[in-house]
Design a protein around this motif. Structure first.
Motif, mmCIF file in Angstrom:
data_model
loop_
_atom_site.group_PDB
_atom_site.id
_atom_site.type_symbol
_atom_site.label_atom_id
_atom_site.label_comp_id
_atom_site.label_asym_id
_atom_site.label_seq_id
_atom_site.Cartn_x
_atom_site.Cartn_y
_atom_site.Cartn_z
ATOM 1 N N ALA A 27 0.849 -1.188 0.000
ATOM 2 C CA ALA A 27 0.000 0.000 0.000
ATOM 3 C C ALA A 27 0.886 1.239 0.000
ATOM 4 N N SER A 57 -0.029 7.417 3.870
ATOM 5 C CA SER A 57 0.371 8.790 4.179
ATOM 6 C C SER A 57 -0.571 9.323 5.247
ATOM 7 N N GLU A 85 -3.726 3.748 0.361
ATOM 8 C CA GLU A 85 -4.066 3.483 -1.036
ATOM 9 C C GLU A 85 -3.538 2.111 -1.416
ATOM 10 N N THR A 86 -4.433 1.275 -1.889
ATOM 11 C CA THR A 86 -4.049 -0.055 -2.356
ATOM 12 C C THR A 86 -4.900 -0.401 -3.567
ATOM 13 N N SER A 126 -8.182 4.708 -2.762
ATOM 14 C CA SER A 126 -7.807 5.368 -1.513
ATOM 15 C C SER A 126 -8.831 5.076 -0.428
ATOM 16 N N HIS A 127 -8.308 4.838 0.771
ATOM 17 C CA HIS A 127 -9.159 4.576 1.930
ATOM 18 C C HIS A 127 -8.769 5.552 3.033
ATOM 19 N N PRO A 128 -9.600 6.576 3.289
ATOM 20 C CA PRO A 128 -9.288 7.513 4.373
ATOM 21 C C PRO A 128 -9.632 6.879 5.730
ATOM 22 N N ASN A 147 -4.326 8.128 4.977
ATOM 23 C CA ASN A 147 -4.852 7.705 3.688
ATOM 24 C C ASN A 147 -4.079 6.449 3.300
#
Length: 144
Positions: free
Chosen positions: A78, A81, A126-127, A131-133, A124
């Protein structure tokens, strides 16, 4: 009688930990087939060899945020950040490093712990281009 007193003392000492776990639940967020596990702790809790091998500073005033991403039951790569901020809104960026260890993938970042306080982590993850917050609060304490 002595065993009973010891049992009661152990229960009293462990109650805050149990209450914190009940209040926060498991430290994870689920986004469909992606599960993000996270934990924050004082870096002084790390064994010196582990801190050295991962490049982390061991200090009572340094925290570690550890994030692991699982996709369809397997560790996943992933891009992680985020920022950490105190309750006054003062924010600091988190700089994550990837650690691969025996098939597991972790993302770790360090942050300052100046005093006992509640911190807000905004991440955040991301994979697979998605994006998954993720946001959570955690009370932290300088270590011993």
């Amino acid at each position: 009688m002595r065993r009973l007193a010891l049992l009661l003392m152990c229960l009293c000492l462990s109650f805050p930990v149990l209450a914190a776990d009940a209040a926060s639940g498991e430290r994870k967020a689920v986004f469909g087939d992606v599960t993000v596990h996270y934990s924050a702790f004082t870096s002084s809790m790390l064994q010196p060899a582990i801190a050295a091998s991962t490049g982390l500073d061991r200090s009572k005033n340094q925290g570690v945020l550890n994030v692991a991403v699982i996709k369809t039951g397997k560790p996943a790569m992933a891009v992680v950040s985020g920022t950490v901020k105190d309750l006054t809104g003062r924010a600091s960026p988190l700089s994550f490093r990837q650690i691969i260890d025996q098939g597991s993938v972790y993302y770790i970042a360090q942050f300052k712990i100046d005093q006992a306080q509640t911190l807000i982590f905004d991440l955040n993850v991301e994979t697979g281009g998605v994006s998954h917050p993720l946001s959570f609060n955690q009370q932290v304490f300088p270590g011993e």
